[in-house]
Design an enzyme around this catalytic site. Sequence first.
Site, short mmCIF file in Angstrom:
data_model
loop_
_atom_site.label_atom_id
_atom_site.label_comp_id
_atom_site.label_asym_id
_atom_site.label_seq_id
_atom_site.Cartn_x
_atom_site.Cartn_y
_atom_site.Cartn_z
N LYS A 82 -34.96 46.09 2.43
CA LYS A 82 -35.70 46.49 3.63
C LYS A 82 -35.34 45.64 4.84
O LYS A 82 -35.65 46.02 5.98
CB LYS A 82 -37.21 46.46 3.38
N ASP A 83 -34.65 44.51 4.64
CA ASP A 83 -34.24 43.65 5.74
C ASP A 83 -32.83 43.93 6.22
O ASP A 83 -32.38 43.31 7.20
CB ASP A 83 -34.32 42.17 5.33
N ARG A 130 -44.47 49.83 11.11
CA ARG A 130 -44.62 50.96 10.19
C ARG A 130 -46.01 50.95 9.57
O ARG A 130 -46.71 51.98 9.53
CB ARG A 130 -43.55 50.87 9.10
N ARG A 131 -46.43 49.79 9.06
CA ARG A 131 -47.77 49.69 8.48
C ARG A 131 -48.84 49.89 9.54
O ARG A 131 -49.84 50.57 9.32
CB ARG A 131 -47.95 48.33 7.80
N ARG A 148 -46.71 37.01 11.30
CA ARG A 148 -45.38 36.61 10.87
C ARG A 148 -45.48 35.44 9.91
O ARG A 148 -46.53 34.84 9.71
CB ARG A 148 -44.53 36.19 12.08
N ARG A 154 -48.82 33.73 5.05
CA ARG A 154 -49.64 34.88 5.45
C ARG A 154 -50.91 34.96 4.60
O ARG A 154 -52.01 35.18 5.13
CB ARG A 154 -48.84 36.19 5.30
N CYS A 241 -35.83 48.45 15.52
CA CYS A 241 -37.02 47.72 15.09
C CYS A 241 -38.26 48.06 15.90
O CYS A 241 -39.37 47.78 15.50
CB CYS A 241 -36.75 46.22 15.16
#
Length: 314
Positions: A82-83, A130-131, A148, A154, A241
Amino acid sequence: MGGSLIRLGSRASMLALWQAEYVKRELERTASLRVEIVKIRTTGDAILDTPLARVGGKGLFVKEIEEALLSGRVDLAVHSMKDVPVGLPDGLGIVCVTKREDPRDAFLSVRYERFEELPQGARVGTSSLRRQTQLLAARPDLGVVSLRGNIDSRIRKMEEGAYDAVILAAAGVRRLGWEGKIRQYLSVEQSIPAIGQGALGIEARLDDELATKAVAFLNDAETRLAVCAERKMLERLDGGCQAPIAGYAKVLANEILLTGMVGRPDGSEIARGSRSGPLDAPEELGIALAEELLMKGGRRILEEVYIQAKEGKE
């Protein structure tokens, strides 16, 4: 490669090193090779106080590692798929995609058992547009806040009370052994995953046959087909992005089912769609769904999102 030694390039985060250690163990166990992990600090790891959309996006997590590959400092690079941007530098390629972990998003909270139980105005942390888009589409009353940092930081911020909940990729939480902290798995219908979420990609120089052959046994055919369809959809959408784009494919008996979405960051409008196609044409499937999403309003959404993002930087 220098004899039987393979040098793996990896970010230095806890999750990235877990992923690199996994590949190292498999190479040592199956191919009887000596493997060294080379930790590389990326720009994305250095900039933690700014949303990715404002500083360059996913490529910030792979740029320095790809430079190390091209220079010969490392032989292979281990990435979360995904990165990885859809455009790779000349001479490099994703030569292996491993079996996918759980692709879903995970809901973590100290006080609440489920996403649906969050009170009005609850603070939800996420690093993903996206989330954010999909959360706000379901619950426009929430306060979605950019979050971040590495997974451990997190979670710690949430446990210290800075957020009522955080949404993370389930795969990363599970790989680090913290599955017990997950209160709820969001279905792929609730929150379509990121392109490639849950899969690891191994990148190499295309002219390095020894390195490519060394990791061939780790390649999972079904995951590779699914991720190929997702990434082709993203490429056709020309998704950067700044745009909330999601896509998830799964291989069924003899076809691939691909679901995708394009939306506004505030969740006010989302174009969704699903298509299926034959196993031997994942790229064509990705393009077809992208075209459908563009026709359903995705083109207009993307154009407006990029204009707003450009104005925000000026």
